[in-house]
Design a protein around this motif. Structure first.
Motif, mmCIF file in Angstrom:
data_model
loop_
_atom_site.group_PDB
_atom_site.id
_atom_site.type_symbol
_atom_site.label_atom_id
_atom_site.label_comp_id
_atom_site.label_asym_id
_atom_site.label_seq_id
_atom_site.Cartn_x
_atom_site.Cartn_y
_atom_site.Cartn_z
ATOM 1 N N MET A 160 40.463 32.530 39.279
ATOM 2 C CA MET A 160 41.473 32.896 38.278
ATOM 3 C C MET A 160 42.115 34.238 38.649
ATOM 4 O O MET A 160 41.422 35.209 38.931
ATOM 5 C CB MET A 160 40.835 33.009 36.890
ATOM 6 N N LYS A 161 43.427 34.296 38.651
ATOM 7 C CA LYS A 161 44.139 35.509 39.025
ATOM 8 C C LYS A 161 43.981 36.581 37.950
ATOM 9 O O LYS A 161 44.096 36.323 36.767
ATOM 10 C CB LYS A 161 45.623 35.193 39.230
ATOM 11 N N SER A 162 43.713 37.806 38.387
ATOM 12 C CA SER A 162 43.529 38.913 37.450
ATOM 13 C C SER A 162 44.856 39.289 36.801
ATOM 14 O O SER A 162 45.918 39.248 37.429
ATOM 15 C CB SER A 162 42.962 40.130 38.177
ATOM 16 N N LYS A 163 44.777 39.679 35.524
ATOM 17 C CA LYS A 163 45.959 40.118 34.793
ATOM 18 C C LYS A 163 45.979 41.631 34.591
ATOM 19 O O LYS A 163 46.799 42.147 33.835
ATOM 20 C CB LYS A 163 46.014 39.425 33.431
ATOM 21 N N ILE A 164 45.056 42.339 35.266
ATOM 22 C CA ILE A 164 44.932 43.775 35.057
ATOM 23 C C ILE A 164 46.249 44.508 35.292
ATOM 24 O O ILE A 164 46.649 45.371 34.501
ATOM 25 C CB ILE A 164 43.844 44.367 35.970
ATOM 26 N N GLU A 165 46.932 44.182 36.360
ATOM 27 C CA GLU A 165 48.193 44.865 36.674
ATOM 28 C C GLU A 165 49.214 44.662 35.552
ATOM 29 O O GLU A 165 49.912 45.595 35.150
ATOM 30 C CB GLU A 165 48.752 44.339 38.004
ATOM 31 N N GLN A 166 49.296 43.440 35.029
ATOM 32 C CA GLN A 166 50.203 43.152 33.916
ATOM 33 C C GLN A 166 49.784 43.938 32.675
ATOM 34 O O GLN A 166 50.617 44.546 31.992
ATOM 35 C CB GLN A 166 50.179 41.658 33.603
ATOM 36 N N TYR A 167 48.488 43.921 32.381
ATOM 37 C CA TYR A 167 47.990 44.611 31.196
ATOM 38 C C TYR A 167 48.261 46.110 31.255
ATOM 39 O O TYR A 167 48.613 46.729 30.246
ATOM 40 C CB TYR A 167 46.495 44.374 31.038
ATOM 41 N N GLU A 168 48.091 46.703 32.440
ATOM 42 C CA GLU A 168 48.297 48.141 32.580
ATOM 43 C C GLU A 168 49.748 48.536 32.338
ATOM 44 O O GLU A 168 50.033 49.684 31.983
ATOM 45 C CB GLU A 168 47.848 48.596 33.963
ATOM 46 N N PHE B 188 40.900 45.477 28.407
ATOM 47 C CA PHE B 188 42.099 44.991 27.736
ATOM 48 C C PHE B 188 41.854 43.675 27.001
ATOM 49 O O PHE B 188 41.126 42.805 27.481
ATOM 50 C CB PHE B 188 43.233 44.817 28.740
ATOM 51 N N ALA B 189 42.470 43.565 25.820
ATOM 52 C CA ALA B 189 42.383 42.343 25.021
ATOM 53 C C ALA B 189 43.792 41.801 24.811
ATOM 54 O O ALA B 189 44.725 42.560 24.526
ATOM 55 C CB ALA B 189 41.723 42.625 23.676
ATOM 56 N N GLU B 190 43.931 40.501 24.946
ATOM 57 C CA GLU B 190 45.233 39.848 24.810
ATOM 58 C C GLU B 190 45.346 39.194 23.435
ATOM 59 O O GLU B 190 44.625 38.248 23.134
ATOM 60 C CB GLU B 190 45.405 38.810 25.915
ATOM 61 N N PHE B 191 46.215 39.745 22.592
ATOM 62 C CA PHE B 191 46.465 39.197 21.263
ATOM 63 C C PHE B 191 47.897 38.671 21.198
ATOM 64 O O PHE B 191 48.731 38.988 22.066
ATOM 65 C CB PHE B 191 46.286 40.284 20.194
ATOM 66 N N PHE C 91 28.218 38.027 40.273
ATOM 67 C CA PHE C 91 29.495 38.336 40.915
ATOM 68 C C PHE C 91 30.697 37.937 40.055
ATOM 69 O O PHE C 91 31.733 38.600 40.076
ATOM 70 C CB PHE C 91 29.575 37.638 42.280
ATOM 71 N N LYS C 92 30.560 36.863 39.287
ATOM 72 C CA LYS C 92 31.691 36.412 38.463
ATOM 73 C C LYS C 92 32.058 37.406 37.372
ATOM 74 O O LYS C 92 33.125 37.295 36.758
ATOM 75 C CB LYS C 92 31.373 35.049 37.843
ATOM 76 N N SER C 93 31.189 38.378 37.113
ATOM 77 C CA SER C 93 31.501 39.388 36.099
ATOM 78 C C SER C 93 32.522 40.401 36.604
ATOM 79 O O SER C 93 33.067 41.183 35.828
ATOM 80 C CB SER C 93 30.222 40.130 35.683
ATOM 81 N N VAL C 94 32.770 40.398 37.893
ATOM 82 C CA VAL C 94 33.703 41.343 38.506
ATOM 83 C C VAL C 94 35.128 40.815 38.393
ATOM 84 O O VAL C 94 35.436 39.727 38.867
ATOM 85 C CB VAL C 94 33.350 41.587 39.989
ATOM 86 N N ASP C 95 35.992 41.596 37.757
ATOM 87 C CA ASP C 95 37.414 41.263 37.706
ATOM 88 C C ASP C 95 38.051 41.792 38.984
ATOM 89 O O ASP C 95 38.041 42.993 39.242
ATOM 90 C CB ASP C 95 38.055 41.924 36.473
ATOM 91 N N GLN C 96 38.611 40.883 39.778
ATOM 92 C CA GLN C 96 39.169 41.287 41.067
ATOM 93 C C GLN C 96 40.290 42.322 40.926
ATOM 94 O O GLN C 96 40.576 43.081 41.851
ATOM 95 C CB GLN C 96 39.684 40.056 41.815
ATOM 96 N N GLY C 97 40.903 42.365 39.752
ATOM 97 C CA GLY C 97 41.949 43.367 39.518
ATOM 98 C C GLY C 97 41.408 44.775 39.423
ATOM 99 O O GLY C 97 42.161 45.751 39.520
ATOM 100 N N ASN C 98 40.091 44.901 39.220
ATOM 101 C CA ASN C 98 39.455 46.217 39.145
ATOM 102 C C ASN C 98 38.831 46.632 40.473
ATOM 103 O O ASN C 98 38.103 47.616 40.529
ATOM 104 C CB ASN C 98 38.371 46.215 38.055
ATOM 105 N N ILE C 99 39.112 45.895 41.531
ATOM 106 C CA ILE C 99 38.598 46.230 42.853
ATOM 107 C C ILE C 99 39.685 46.921 43.655
ATOM 108 O O ILE C 99 40.778 46.396 43.844
ATOM 109 C CB ILE C 99 38.134 44.961 43.605
ATOM 110 N N ASN C 100 39.392 48.120 44.116
ATOM 111 C CA ASN C 100 40.322 48.857 44.967
ATOM 112 C C ASN C 100 40.291 48.244 46.360
ATOM 113 O O ASN C 100 39.263 48.267 47.035
ATOM 114 C CB ASN C 100 39.928 50.342 45.023
ATOM 115 N N LYS C 101 41.391 47.677 46.798
ATOM 116 C CA LYS C 101 41.430 46.986 48.084
ATOM 117 C C LYS C 101 41.612 47.943 49.263
ATOM 118 O O LYS C 101 41.420 47.553 50.408
ATOM 119 C CB LYS C 101 42.583 45.966 48.082
#
Length: 212
Positions: free
Chosen positions: A1-9, A69-72, A106-116
């Motif tokens: 599943m694609k991370s939405k962190i960038e959108q949320y920020e 982040f929470a999506e409402f 490992f599934k607890s890790v949101d890939q959007g929170n990983i510094n590449k």
């Protein structure tokens, strides 16, 4: 599943928590007699205790915090969590970690929170690996709030185990950095109980989290 962190920020700062509270209160008021009682108390709390609170929370320099982040339907809300405070709680209460196989956590890790970019990774192991699991914040899934890189590293190295501190609903209440985050969490519990005829995490039919 694609991370939405960038959108949320990009979107969370536009969230209006008081509009969200207003709509939730209205829904509860119209749902039932119990809902009307809960709504009335929440109206009092918002007007008497929350109107002077600021959103989003200011994350102080030098203190480790985490944005969850929470999506409402009303937008993207930031729950501000105090990671340094969580570490102090672990020490004060002598809380023990849980041992996991890295492949199982490992599934607890949101890939959007990983510094590449490896050149920008600054290891900070003063705080342990922490995961929360919440019906209201993480959709009942484990979600890493500190130690993403350590879980990823253990996973890639095929380590046999990693120690993780796991916190379920209500256990992480002391982690909330600001009043708005804590109030939003309690609101969502009360809202779910009212709208779905439940009494999750309360001791009797009359109790509500707004009283906390």
């Amino acid at each position: 599943m694609k991370s939405k962190i960038e959108q949320y920020e990009k979107e969370y700062r536009a969230f209006n928590p008081f509009n969200h509270f207003k709509l939730r209160i209205k829904d509860m008021e119209n749902k039932s007699d119990y809902g009307a009682e809960v709504a009335m108390k929440w109206s009092e709390v918002v007007s008497q205790n929350l109107m002077n609170e600021t959103y989003p929370a200011v994350h102080p320099i030098g203190q480790e915090t985490f944005s969850l982040f929470a999506e409402f339907s009303t937008g993207i809300f930031e729950y501000a969590l105090d990671i340094d405070g969580a570490t102090s709680l672990i020490k004060d209460r002598n809380i023990k970690p849980v041992t996991f196989s890295p492949s199982n956590i490992f599934k607890s890790v949101d890939q959007g929170n990983i510094n590449k970019d490896p050149n920008r990774i600054k290891p900070n192991h003063k705080n342990p690996v922490m995961v929360i699991k919440s019906k209201y914040l993480t959709d009942d899934r484990k979600y890493c709030i500190n130690g993403n890189h350590r879980i990823l590293k253990a996973y890639r190295k095929n380590d046999e185990q990693i120690k993780v501190f796991v916190f379920n609903d209500l256990e992480f209440i002391p982690f909330f950095y600001d009043v708005i985050s804590k109030a939003m969490y309690f609101l969502e519990i009360d809202y779910d109980n009212v709208m779905n005829g439940k009494r999750n995490f309360i001791s009797n039919e009359k109790n509500v989290f707004v009283y906390d």
